[in-house]
Design an enzyme around this catalytic site. Structure first.
Site, PDB file in Angstrom:
ATOM      1  N   ARG A 122      48.528  18.484 -64.471  1.00  0.00           N
ATOM      2  CA  ARG A 122      48.096  18.518 -63.055  1.00  0.00           C
ATOM      3  C   ARG A 122      47.651  17.167 -62.512  1.00  0.00           C
ATOM      4  O   ARG A 122      46.924  17.094 -61.528  1.00  0.00           O
ATOM      5  CB  ARG A 122      46.978  19.536 -62.819  1.00  0.00           C
ATOM      6  CG  ARG A 122      47.434  20.949 -63.085  1.00  0.00           C
ATOM      7  CD  ARG A 122      46.463  21.977 -62.552  1.00  0.00           C
ATOM      8  NE  ARG A 122      46.927  23.285 -62.956  1.00  0.00           N
ATOM      9  CZ  ARG A 122      46.692  23.781 -64.167  1.00  0.00           C
ATOM     10  NH1 ARG A 122      45.971  23.102 -65.035  1.00  0.00           N
ATOM     11  NH2 ARG A 122      47.167  24.951 -64.477  1.00  0.00           N
ATOM     12  N   LYS A 143      54.098   7.777 -52.341  1.00  0.00           N
ATOM     13  CA  LYS A 143      55.189   8.749 -52.473  1.00  0.00           C
ATOM     14  C   LYS A 143      55.884   8.576 -53.819  1.00  0.00           C
ATOM     15  O   LYS A 143      56.350   7.487 -54.147  1.00  0.00           O
ATOM     16  CB  LYS A 143      56.224   8.541 -51.367  1.00  0.00           C
ATOM     17  CG  LYS A 143      55.794   9.077 -50.028  1.00  0.00           C
ATOM     18  CD  LYS A 143      56.953   8.999 -49.043  1.00  0.00           C
ATOM     19  CE  LYS A 143      56.498   9.417 -47.644  1.00  0.00           C
ATOM     20  NZ  LYS A 143      57.552   9.179 -46.643  1.00  0.00           N
ATOM     21  N   GLU A 185      63.485  -5.177 -47.058  1.00  0.00           N
ATOM     22  CA  GLU A 185      62.279  -4.378 -46.755  1.00  0.00           C
ATOM     23  C   GLU A 185      61.117  -5.298 -46.372  1.00  0.00           C
ATOM     24  O   GLU A 185      60.256  -4.933 -45.582  1.00  0.00           O
ATOM     25  CB  GLU A 185      61.815  -3.522 -47.930  1.00  0.00           C
ATOM     26  CG  GLU A 185      62.611  -2.312 -48.353  1.00  0.00           C
ATOM     27  CD  GLU A 185      62.705  -1.097 -47.448  1.00  0.00           C
ATOM     28  OE1 GLU A 185      62.075  -1.001 -46.379  1.00  0.00           O
ATOM     29  OE2 GLU A 185      63.468  -0.197 -47.850  1.00  0.00           O
ATOM     30  N   LYS A 227      52.356  -2.652 -44.710  1.00  0.00           N
ATOM     31  CA  LYS A 227      52.628  -1.244 -45.007  1.00  0.00           C
ATOM     32  C   LYS A 227      51.318  -0.466 -45.132  1.00  0.00           C
ATOM     33  O   LYS A 227      51.194   0.647 -44.617  1.00  0.00           O
ATOM     34  CB  LYS A 227      53.456  -1.090 -46.276  1.00  0.00           C
ATOM     35  CG  LYS A 227      53.637   0.390 -46.631  1.00  0.00           C
ATOM     36  CD  LYS A 227      54.976   0.747 -47.146  1.00  0.00           C
ATOM     37  CE  LYS A 227      55.104   2.268 -47.246  1.00  0.00           C
ATOM     38  NZ  LYS A 227      56.051   2.671 -48.277  1.00  0.00           N
ATOM     39  N   GLU A 237      46.608   7.786 -35.932  1.00  0.00           N
ATOM     40  CA  GLU A 237      47.675   7.787 -34.923  1.00  0.00           C
ATOM     41  C   GLU A 237      48.857   8.556 -35.488  1.00  0.00           C
ATOM     42  O   GLU A 237      49.621   8.032 -36.274  1.00  0.00           O
ATOM     43  CB  GLU A 237      48.117   6.354 -34.606  1.00  0.00           C
ATOM     44  CG  GLU A 237      47.061   5.526 -33.920  1.00  0.00           C
ATOM     45  CD  GLU A 237      47.436   4.037 -33.923  1.00  0.00           C
ATOM     46  OE1 GLU A 237      48.582   3.724 -33.567  1.00  0.00           O
ATOM     47  OE2 GLU A 237      46.595   3.219 -34.274  1.00  0.00           O
ATOM     48  N   ARG A 241      53.600   6.287 -38.975  1.00  0.00           N
ATOM     49  CA  ARG A 241      54.335   6.007 -40.196  1.00  0.00           C
ATOM     50  C   ARG A 241      55.852   5.983 -39.990  1.00  0.00           C
ATOM     51  O   ARG A 241      56.574   5.318 -40.725  1.00  0.00           O
ATOM     52  CB  ARG A 241      53.952   7.084 -41.234  1.00  0.00           C
ATOM     53  CG  ARG A 241      54.159   6.652 -42.656  1.00  0.00           C
ATOM     54  CD  ARG A 241      53.606   7.687 -43.628  1.00  0.00           C
ATOM     55  NE  ARG A 241      54.064   7.297 -44.961  1.00  0.00           N
ATOM     56  CZ  ARG A 241      53.355   7.416 -46.070  1.00  0.00           C
ATOM     57  NH1 ARG A 241      52.158   7.941 -46.049  1.00  0.00           N
ATOM     58  NH2 ARG A 241      53.843   7.032 -47.219  1.00  0.00           N
ATOM     59  N   ASN A 245      60.575   3.513 -40.832  1.00  0.00           N
ATOM     60  CA  ASN A 245      61.983   3.898 -40.998  1.00  0.00           C
ATOM     61  C   ASN A 245      62.940   3.036 -40.192  1.00  0.00           C
ATOM     62  O   ASN A 245      64.117   3.376 -40.067  1.00  0.00           O
ATOM     63  CB  ASN A 245      62.187   5.363 -40.605  1.00  0.00           C
ATOM     64  CG  ASN A 245      61.582   6.288 -41.641  1.00  0.00           C
ATOM     65  OD1 ASN A 245      61.591   5.982 -42.827  1.00  0.00           O
ATOM     66  ND2 ASN A 245      61.032   7.394 -41.183  1.00  0.00           N
ATOM     67  N   HIS A 248      66.615   2.768 -41.120  1.00  0.00           N
ATOM     68  CA  HIS A 248      66.885   3.716 -42.206  1.00  0.00           C
ATOM     69  C   HIS A 248      67.791   4.878 -41.815  1.00  0.00           C
ATOM     70  O   HIS A 248      68.442   5.458 -42.668  1.00  0.00           O
ATOM     71  CB  HIS A 248      65.575   4.252 -42.799  1.00  0.00           C
ATOM     72  CG  HIS A 248      64.945   3.299 -43.777  1.00  0.00           C
ATOM     73  ND1 HIS A 248      64.493   2.050 -43.406  1.00  0.00           N
ATOM     74  CD2 HIS A 248      64.706   3.392 -45.114  1.00  0.00           C
ATOM     75  CE1 HIS A 248      63.990   1.428 -44.478  1.00  0.00           C
ATOM     76  NE2 HIS A 248      64.106   2.227 -45.524  1.00  0.00           N
ATOM     77  N   HIS A 252      70.638   5.105 -44.293  1.00  0.00           N
ATOM     78  CA  HIS A 252      70.856   6.251 -45.184  1.00  0.00           C
ATOM     79  C   HIS A 252      72.262   6.816 -45.010  1.00  0.00           C
ATOM     80  O   HIS A 252      72.903   7.225 -45.979  1.00  0.00           O
ATOM     81  CB  HIS A 252      69.824   7.352 -44.916  1.00  0.00           C
ATOM     82  CG  HIS A 252      68.464   7.041 -45.483  1.00  0.00           C
ATOM     83  ND1 HIS A 252      67.302   7.553 -44.945  1.00  0.00           N
ATOM     84  CD2 HIS A 252      68.086   6.282 -46.527  1.00  0.00           C
ATOM     85  CE1 HIS A 252      66.266   7.107 -45.640  1.00  0.00           C
ATOM     86  NE2 HIS A 252      66.728   6.328 -46.611  1.00  0.00           N
ATOM     87  N   HIS A 265      70.327  -0.272 -51.222  1.00  0.00           N
ATOM     88  CA  HIS A 265      69.500   0.265 -50.145  1.00  0.00           C
ATOM     89  C   HIS A 265      69.140  -0.822 -49.117  1.00  0.00           C
ATOM     90  O   HIS A 265      69.277  -0.616 -47.911  1.00  0.00           O
ATOM     91  CB  HIS A 265      68.233   0.887 -50.747  1.00  0.00           C
ATOM     92  CG  HIS A 265      67.275   1.404 -49.718  1.00  0.00           C
ATOM     93  ND1 HIS A 265      67.552   2.491 -48.917  1.00  0.00           N
ATOM     94  CD2 HIS A 265      66.044   0.961 -49.338  1.00  0.00           C
ATOM     95  CE1 HIS A 265      66.530   2.701 -48.089  1.00  0.00           C
ATOM     96  NE2 HIS A 265      65.609   1.785 -48.326  1.00  0.00           N
TER      97      HIS A 265
HETATM   98 ZN    ZN Z   1      63.626   1.685 -47.552  1.00  0.00          ZN
END
Ligand code: ZN
Ligand code: ADP
Length: 360
Positions: A122, A143, A185, A227, A237, A241, A245, A248, A252, A265
């Site tokens: 956990r 993430k 990036e 970031k 706000e 976030r 992107n 992206h 993608h 990427h």
């Molecule tokens: Zn990226």
């Protein structure tokens, strides 16, 4: 240098500098990581070949017990099958609640090892030792996760690291294409938030590409701190976030239809950021925005146009699979000028089609 990331109640340090791999044990002790419980180091074959022995021996000299698990390089290792293998290694290695998982590698290893740390018993502690420039992006925000055969990044969690050790010396073995892709990036953080930083990236492109340690240190610190600023403000706000992107949505789609491998990427989002600039101009930004964006990206040896063999309809279709696309319109991060973007909610598909044609 050390940057402290503050997210909600929790905070953690990102150390950025030279030789940090050889002080890892001391840094873990400083953060209170238990010496009695074994550590699990996860890495990939390329990175392990260069740096695993050095990390293991430093940790062992500092009194830590270590178990290592090395996966194949590449996105295929972010799978349920490999996840199970890593968990098996953790159980067999005798990890307990006070153990930590250490990710030694790029984004793939970080996502996989982070998800193991988030779910084993956990949740146990997680330490990141990023070895790519791109991974500065994933070292902030928490993430972690793996792919399902039917969908990328479908299984995951938020799990903040205890500590990030960014040893810029490890970047010296990165293949040149990976260097440029990681810098995409980095400059993205300038393009969404800080025009001066975007200009700085262009002005220091030669030193960045040559992996000059002091220049990289500053760029990575600035990228991480932008970031962190965006992610921590997002709690107040809503949806801020989303600006992360930039490039992206198109990026993608390019990755999805080109077949993995043709574009990294960072290369795909570079083209996507030029597309966003084209869209920005359609929506009223100064026309110079497009060339300025292209010049910045090409100074970092990044692609700024689409190869003509990529079919416009297939790209649009790939974007429609993106959850942000519904009923003929799409949400897009649109630049207004260098360093300033806006999230626009109802861009019509016909605009995007024009942008894709212009990108070729
Ligand atoms: Zn990226
Ligand atoms: P990211 O998502 O951060 O670009 P990946 O984990 O996909 O990272 O790594 C990209 C590629 O670079 C992989 O093949 C990996 O093995 C390799 N790699 C990562 N770090 C290094 C390094 N420091 N030196 C050499 N190769 C590396």
């Amino acid at each position: 240098s050390t940057l402290t990331v503050q997210l909600g109640e929790r905070s953690y340090p990102i150390h950025i500098g030279r030789g940090l791999l050889h002080q890892a044990g001391e840094s873990l002790k400083e953060r209170g990581i238990a010496q009695k419980s074994p550590l699990l180091i996860v890495s990939d074959e390329n990175v392990a070949g260069f740096y695993l022995a050095a990390l293991e021996s430093n940790l062992q000299e500092s009194g830590y017990k270590t178990v290592s698990f090395v996966v194949k390089p590449g996105e295929t290792s972010k799978s349920l099958a490999v996840f199970e293998q890593v968990i098996t290694a953790a159980i067999e290695g005798g990890l307990d609640r006070n153990s930590a998982v250490i990710a030694l590698g790029g984004g793939v290893v970080g996502d996989l090892a982070g998800f193991v740390a988030a779910s084993f018993m956990r949740g146990i502690k997680f330490v990141q030792v990023p070895t790519t420039i791109l991974a500065h992006d994933s070292s902030v925000g928490g993430k972690v996760g793996i792919n399902h055969p039917l969908a990328k990044n479908m299984i995951g969690a938020f799990h903040q690291p205890e500590l990030v050790l960014y040893d810029v010396d490890t970047l010296s073995t990165l293949p040149p294409r990976e260097v440029s892709a990681g810098l995409a990036e980095m400059i993205k953080h300038g393009l969404i938030w800080d025009a001066d930083f975007a200009q700085w990236c262009r002005e220091h492109a030669t030193d960045l590409l040559a992996l000059d340690a002091a220049t990289l240190e500053y760029g990575l610190e600035k990228g991480c701190s932008i970031k962190a600023e965006v992610v921590s403000r997002d709690e107040r706000e809503n949806d801020l976030r989303a600006i992360l992107n930039l490039g992206h949505t198109i990026g993608h789609a390019i990755e999805a239809i080109a077949g993995y491998g043709e574009f990294l990427h960072g290369e795909a989002i570079s083209i996507g950021m030029v597309g966003s600039a084209l869209l920005g101009v359609k929506l009223g930004a100064d026309p110079s925005l497009v060339n300025e964006t292209k010049e910045m990206l090409s100074s970092l040896r990044l692609p700024t146009s689409l190869p003509s063999h990529l079919d416009t309809d297939r790209l649009l279709e790939a974007m429609m699979h993106d959850k942000k696309f519904k009923e003929g319109s799409i949400t897009f991060v649109v630049p207004r000028s260098i360093g300033r973007v806006e999230v626009v909610k109802d861009i019509s598909v016909s605009y995007i089609r024009e942008v894709i044609e212009q990108l070729k």
